[in-house]
Motif scaffolding. Sequence first.
Motif, short mmCIF file in Angstrom:
data_model
loop_
_atom_site.label_atom_id
_atom_site.label_comp_id
_atom_site.label_asym_id
_atom_site.label_seq_id
_atom_site.Cartn_x
_atom_site.Cartn_y
_atom_site.Cartn_z
N ARG A 257 0.84 -1.20 0.00
CA ARG A 257 0.00 0.00 0.00
C ARG A 257 0.88 1.25 0.00
O ARG A 257 2.02 1.23 0.46
N SER A 258 0.33 2.33 -0.49
CA SER A 258 1.05 3.60 -0.48
C SER A 258 1.22 4.09 0.95
O SER A 258 0.44 3.76 1.85
N GLU A 259 2.27 4.87 1.16
CA GLU A 259 2.53 5.40 2.50
C GLU A 259 1.35 6.27 2.94
O GLU A 259 0.84 7.10 2.19
N GLY A 260 0.91 6.06 4.15
CA GLY A 260 -0.21 6.82 4.68
C GLY A 260 -1.57 6.19 4.43
O GLY A 260 -2.59 6.72 4.90
N GLY A 299 8.83 -3.24 11.87
CA GLY A 299 7.89 -3.05 10.78
C GLY A 299 7.03 -4.25 10.44
O GLY A 299 6.37 -4.26 9.41
#
Length: 436
Positions: A257-260, A299
Amino acid sequence: MKSIYSLLLCTVAILLASCSSNRTLSKNIQKLNNDSLFNSAHIGFILQDDAGKTLVAHNASKLFIPASNTKLFTTYAVLRTWPDSLPGWFVHHGTDTLYLKPNGDPTFLHPAFSKQQVFQQILNSKKVVVIEKTSTASFTRLGFGWSWNSYQEWYMPERSGMPIYGNVVKFEQISGGVKVTPSYFQNKLKVNNIPQDKKMSVSRAMDSNDFTANPAAVGASIRPFTQKEDADLNYRLLADTLAKLHKQIHFAESQIRSEGFWKPYYTYKTSEVLTPMMHQSDNFMAEQLLLMAGSKLVGKLADRQAIAALQQRDFSSFPQSFVWVDGSGLSRNNNFSPQVLTALLYKMRQSFGWETVRQILQKDQATATDYYKGYENNIWSKTGTLGGNSTTLSGYLLTKKGKRYFFSFLVNNHHQNQVSIRRAVEKYLVNIIENY
């Protein structure tokens, strides 16, 4: 000149009294070591003052199996990573879709935790609900060094990315049969004839969720379910529960997924989970919380990698190296010394404050409430028991004279009655509370 001379005399007298007290404590621990109760035992003990100065040490640098004293390290890991609240899930609100991703939260549909905001959000959402599965590639169902023949004991549930119902099945004798919770496993239970005057003991097959109920003198009504045959079992359990409430959800494999994209969804205050975990010495919660610490430290849900990161970043200055392999202390591969445990206790007090640590630790030893009667405000500690030959206790003492001490008392290989060992330890510590 006279006043200086008097001051020097007082100082010498105080030092002599202190040395005498320390010698007495050392003699007492040696007497305990020579007691017939501890003939085969290995004893390690350390007592340090509020500044970290060692007052008494007996085998304090030797390594012992710490049992549930390991949970002190897990507590540190959680307070270090999530000091305020636990992000049990991640969430993304799309235009017409609610995306959720589990983060190892042990409270999800756990009967001991009544606040179930994630479940209610799933149930009440008008959007399509998609749960993206969390990767479990960085940890195993069972911890490193766990005893294989405890696979079906209530205290050893398997670990998972999305725990549900505490990862156990509960069986209840009712009129006309046995009630199973969650009901998903109802048709996996075989019930042999159980007379009304007999208790019920349920056993589980090693590699499957096939359960059998038999009459027994001692009941057993809680068993972990296994994910060995079905890695997606927990997701099926959630879908089954929601289906009974006429709610349909969808599942998706983990994606990049994209950051944020994901926002943390905080399910409980950290202390609201850590406190019962420590007081009840809950292995399941300890293991899941360590995995959750890994999600921030490295992470991903990863216990061994989280431990490695903490040892490098936080514990490199400890008095000696030690071995830490799981969150609960179920593994006999854990090896700590009394010195290491008091170093941790000192670091916890310095890092998080006395009030935070005192709240989380057991007061009056909640897992053994018949001990330290009358001294409930003088000891905050964590007990440990493993395999009938490892009995441990580490924590803080507040004496009747108002002095605060750190201590760790580790007994291994005693092969004696646990109560007798704990009573002997209690007598030694109460003497410190009363006289020092």
